[in-house]
Design a protein around this motif. Structure first.
Motif, PDB file in Angstrom:
ATOM      1  N   MET A 132      74.212  23.960  28.690  1.00 52.27           N
ATOM      2  CA  MET A 132      75.250  23.263  29.423  1.00 52.27           C
ATOM      3  C   MET A 132      76.401  24.198  29.746  1.00 52.27           C
ATOM      4  O   MET A 132      77.554  23.857  29.650  1.00 52.27           O
ATOM      5  N   SER A 133      76.072  25.438  30.119  1.00 51.05           N
ATOM      6  CA  SER A 133      77.106  26.410  30.398  1.00 51.05           C
ATOM      7  C   SER A 133      76.922  27.073  31.755  1.00 51.05           C
ATOM      8  O   SER A 133      77.507  28.097  32.033  1.00 51.05           O
ATOM      9  N   SER A 134      76.096  26.484  32.606  1.00 49.08           N
ATOM     10  CA  SER A 134      75.841  27.010  33.936  1.00 49.08           C
ATOM     11  C   SER A 134      76.354  26.032  34.984  1.00 49.08           C
ATOM     12  O   SER A 134      76.302  24.814  34.783  1.00 49.08           O
ATOM     13  N   PRO A 135      76.856  26.538  36.119  1.00 48.54           N
ATOM     14  CA  PRO A 135      77.268  25.632  37.202  1.00 48.54           C
ATOM     15  C   PRO A 135      76.160  24.685  37.645  1.00 48.54           C
ATOM     16  O   PRO A 135      76.427  23.591  38.145  1.00 48.54           O
ATOM     17  N   GLN A 136      74.905  25.100  37.453  1.00 50.33           N
ATOM     18  CA  GLN A 136      73.787  24.237  37.833  1.00 50.33           C
ATOM     19  C   GLN A 136      73.757  22.947  37.018  1.00 50.33           C
ATOM     20  O   GLN A 136      73.172  21.954  37.441  1.00 50.33           O
ATOM     21  N   CYS A 137      74.391  22.957  35.848  1.00 47.85           N
ATOM     22  CA  CYS A 137      74.418  21.761  35.002  1.00 47.85           C
ATOM     23  C   CYS A 137      75.205  20.623  35.655  1.00 47.85           C
ATOM     24  O   CYS A 137      75.103  19.469  35.218  1.00 47.85           O
ATOM     25  N   PHE A 138      75.994  20.948  36.662  1.00 49.38           N
ATOM     26  CA  PHE A 138      76.898  19.955  37.236  1.00 49.38           C
ATOM     27  C   PHE A 138      76.595  19.644  38.705  1.00 49.38           C
ATOM     28  O   PHE A 138      77.333  18.903  39.344  1.00 49.38           O
TER      29      PHE A 138
ATOM     30  N   ILE B 297      64.190  27.914  39.090  1.00 48.76           N
ATOM     31  CA  ILE B 297      65.523  28.359  39.510  1.00 48.76           C
ATOM     32  C   ILE B 297      66.539  27.849  38.495  1.00 48.76           C
ATOM     33  O   ILE B 297      67.115  26.758  38.631  1.00 48.76           O
ATOM     34  N   ASP B 298      66.720  28.605  37.445  1.00 49.51           N
ATOM     35  CA  ASP B 298      67.613  28.200  36.359  1.00 49.51           C
ATOM     36  C   ASP B 298      68.376  29.427  35.890  1.00 49.51           C
ATOM     37  O   ASP B 298      67.790  30.358  35.328  1.00 49.51           O
ATOM     38  N   ASN B 299      69.671  29.426  36.122  1.00 51.00           N
ATOM     39  CA  ASN B 299      70.484  30.602  35.820  1.00 51.00           C
ATOM     40  C   ASN B 299      70.742  30.778  34.332  1.00 51.00           C
ATOM     41  O   ASN B 299      71.116  31.866  33.891  1.00 51.00           O
ATOM     42  N   HIS B 300      70.582  29.701  33.565  1.00 43.71           N
ATOM     43  CA  HIS B 300      70.842  29.793  32.129  1.00 43.71           C
ATOM     44  C   HIS B 300      69.535  29.899  31.344  1.00 43.71           C
ATOM     45  O   HIS B 300      69.302  30.875  30.652  1.00 43.71           O
ATOM     46  N   PHE B 301      68.685  28.893  31.473  1.00 43.29           N
ATOM     47  CA  PHE B 301      67.393  28.921  30.794  1.00 43.29           C
ATOM     48  C   PHE B 301      66.379  29.463  31.792  1.00 43.29           C
ATOM     49  O   PHE B 301      65.615  28.717  32.407  1.00 43.29           O
ATOM     50  N   THR B 302      66.365  30.766  31.945  1.00 45.00           N
ATOM     51  CA  THR B 302      65.586  31.432  32.985  1.00 45.00           C
ATOM     52  C   THR B 302      64.086  31.366  32.706  1.00 45.00           C
ATOM     53  O   THR B 302      63.659  31.108  31.562  1.00 45.00           O
ATOM     54  N   PRO B 303      63.263  31.630  33.719  1.00 42.04           N
ATOM     55  CA  PRO B 303      61.818  31.700  33.481  1.00 42.04           C
ATOM     56  C   PRO B 303      61.457  32.716  32.400  1.00 42.04           C
ATOM     57  O   PRO B 303      60.509  32.494  31.630  1.00 42.04           O
ATOM     58  N   GLU B 304      62.202  33.810  32.331  1.00 41.32           N
ATOM     59  CA  GLU B 304      61.951  34.815  31.297  1.00 41.32           C
ATOM     60  C   GLU B 304      62.237  34.248  29.905  1.00 41.32           C
ATOM     61  O   GLU B 304      61.488  34.488  28.948  1.00 41.32           O
ATOM     62  N   LYS B 305      63.326  33.483  29.800  1.00 36.59           N
ATOM     63  CA  LYS B 305      63.668  32.841  28.532  1.00 36.59           C
ATOM     64  C   LYS B 305      62.595  31.816  28.159  1.00 36.59           C
ATOM     65  O   LYS B 305      62.184  31.717  26.993  1.00 36.59           O
ATOM     66  N   LEU B 306      62.142  31.064  29.154  1.00 33.10           N
ATOM     67  CA  LEU B 306      61.102  30.062  28.902  1.00 33.10           C
ATOM     68  C   LEU B 306      59.826  30.728  28.386  1.00 33.10           C
ATOM     69  O   LEU B 306      59.184  30.225  27.460  1.00 33.10           O
TER      70      LEU B 306
ATOM     71  N   VAL C  99      54.590  24.386  26.974  1.00 38.07           N
ATOM     72  CA  VAL C  99      55.700  24.936  27.764  1.00 38.07           C
ATOM     73  C   VAL C  99      55.228  25.064  29.207  1.00 38.07           C
ATOM     74  O   VAL C  99      54.150  25.593  29.472  1.00 38.07           O
ATOM     75  N   LYS C 100      56.031  24.568  30.127  1.00 40.02           N
ATOM     76  CA  LYS C 100      55.604  24.578  31.535  1.00 40.02           C
ATOM     77  C   LYS C 100      56.773  24.927  32.449  1.00 40.02           C
ATOM     78  O   LYS C 100      57.889  24.435  32.262  1.00 40.02           O
ATOM     79  N   LEU C 101      56.499  25.770  33.417  1.00 42.54           N
ATOM     80  CA  LEU C 101      57.473  26.152  34.434  1.00 42.54           C
ATOM     81  C   LEU C 101      57.118  25.451  35.742  1.00 42.54           C
ATOM     82  O   LEU C 101      55.970  25.503  36.186  1.00 42.54           O
ATOM     83  N   TYR C 102      58.108  24.799  36.337  1.00 46.64           N
ATOM     84  CA  TYR C 102      57.900  24.065  37.585  1.00 46.64           C
ATOM     85  C   TYR C 102      58.473  24.890  38.733  1.00 46.64           C
ATOM     86  O   TYR C 102      59.687  25.133  38.785  1.00 46.64           O
ATOM     87  N   PRO C 103      57.625  25.338  39.648  1.00 44.97           N
ATOM     88  CA  PRO C 103      58.081  26.242  40.706  1.00 44.97           C
ATOM     89  C   PRO C 103      58.938  25.549  41.762  1.00 44.97           C
ATOM     90  O   PRO C 103      58.764  24.361  42.054  1.00 44.97           O
ATOM     91  N   GLY C 104      59.884  26.300  42.302  1.00 49.15           N
ATOM     92  CA  GLY C 104      60.656  25.859  43.454  1.00 49.15           C
ATOM     93  C   GLY C 104      61.737  24.840  43.192  1.00 49.15           C
ATOM     94  O   GLY C 104      62.344  24.327  44.133  1.00 49.15           O
ATOM     95  N   VAL C 105      62.004  24.522  41.908  1.00 46.70           N
ATOM     96  CA  VAL C 105      63.027  23.524  41.591  1.00 46.70           C
ATOM     97  C   VAL C 105      64.131  24.160  40.748  1.00 46.70           C
ATOM     98  O   VAL C 105      63.945  25.206  40.123  1.00 46.70           O
ATOM     99  N   SER C 106      65.286  23.488  40.730  1.00 46.90           N
ATOM    100  CA  SER C 106      66.458  24.004  40.032  1.00 46.90           C
ATOM    101  C   SER C 106      66.732  23.210  38.765  1.00 46.90           C
ATOM    102  O   SER C 106      66.283  22.057  38.615  1.00 46.90           O
ATOM    103  N   HIS C 107      67.490  23.820  37.876  1.00 47.38           N
ATOM    104  CA  HIS C 107      67.939  23.169  36.647  1.00 47.38           C
ATOM    105  C   HIS C 107      68.480  21.771  36.965  1.00 47.38           C
ATOM    106  O   HIS C 107      69.267  21.600  37.889  1.00 47.38           O
ATOM    107  N   GLY C 108      68.039  20.796  36.187  1.00 46.98           N
ATOM    108  CA  GLY C 108      68.511  19.426  36.390  1.00 46.98           C
ATOM    109  C   GLY C 108      67.636  18.590  37.290  1.00 46.98           C
ATOM    110  O   GLY C 108      67.911  17.400  37.499  1.00 46.98           O
ATOM    111  N   TRP C 109      66.527  19.189  37.787  1.00 46.41           N
ATOM    112  CA  TRP C 109      65.756  18.509  38.829  1.00 46.41           C
ATOM    113  C   TRP C 109      65.110  17.210  38.378  1.00 46.41           C
ATOM    114  O   TRP C 109      64.820  16.349  39.202  1.00 46.41           O
TER     115      TRP C 109
END
Length: 242
Positions: free
Chosen positions: A1-7, A175-184, A201-211
């Motif tokens: 909860m520390s990225s602008p994407q959270c809001f 597309i997640d600036n905080h919990f990045t695909p690399e972190k996942l 664990v699953k990565l969903y392509p083409g979507v942003s944090h909060g989707w």
């Protein structure tokens, strides 16, 4: 909860959509409750910073309740939601007032209340801020929950992942600036060596944090991906909460 994407794309709490359930007090928390009150299987959905009144969250609660679960969405923010429209809103004070450690502890009486009603197995899902709350429940040694799902995680630490004790699924956005695909990917590797419980664990392509909650209803691909994540969450609970 520390990225602008959270809001981004906050929910409209005045949409007039209130869901099929009712607001009840459980364990000292106002909670949106939906599904059969006689079910022995319960799910707790923990909101992001915009709270338990979010229409998409309540619609999701109704959807998973239709699979036979009693679903509870607690107001762990006590009506004090993140308010982007208030120029005087103090984000730092808000974060201090709504620490995830406290929210996790505040969930314990709710869990006790569900068990007192005859619930035998409980799963918990959390979104962003709520995901951190759920991870703390998943590392508890008190058998609070039987399975966890984290959707577009907030700031979960490696230590917390190492201490998880229940089957856990983590669903992340490309597309997640905080919990990045690399972190996942790193988290997936950490969980994969744990033989004592199952992980997913699953990565969903083409979507942003909060989707999964704050999707644009006019974006067909994002809506499709959100529904896929919702189904993955439900499948996890059907498998592990029984």
């Amino acid at each position: 909860m520390s990225s602008p994407q959270c809001f981004e794309n906050p929910p409209n709490l005045n949409s007039g959509i209130h869901g099929a359930g009712t607001v009840q007090e459980l364990g000292g928390l106002n909670s949106y409750v939906t599904g059969s009150p006689h079910s022995k299987l319960a799910l707790i959905l923990v909101s992001d910073v915009f709270g338990y009144e979010a229409p998409n969250l309540r619609k999701l609660a109704d959807k998973v309740a239709a699979a036979g679960f009693l679903v509870v969405v607690p107001d762990l923010l006590y009506g004090d939601y993140f308010d982007l429209n208030n120029p005087q809103f103090d984000r730092d004070s808000w974060r201090k007032a709504h620490a995830t450690d406290k929210a996790s502890e505040d969930t314990k009486p709710l869990i006790a209340a569900l068990k007192s009603k005859g619930v035998k197995s409980i799963g918990a899902a959390g979104f962003c801020w709520g995901g951190v709350v759920v991870v703390k429940l998943a590392i508890s040694n008190s058998d609070d929950i039987q399975a966890a799902v984290i959707l577009h995680p907030g700031p979960i630490t490696d230590n917390e992942i190492n201490e998880v004790r229940v089957p856990i699924a983590i669903l992340g956005a490309e597309i997640d600036n905080h919990f990045t695909p690399e972190k996942l990917k790193q988290i997936e590797e950490m969980l994969s060596v744990k033989a004592e419980f199952e992980s997913f664990v699953k990565l969903y392509p083409g979507v942003s944090h909060g989707w999964t909650l704050r999707y644009n209803v006019d974006d067909e691909e994002t809506v499709k991906s959100a529904k896929e994540a919702h189904q993955d969450m439900l499948n996890w609970f059907i498998k592990h909460v029984k």
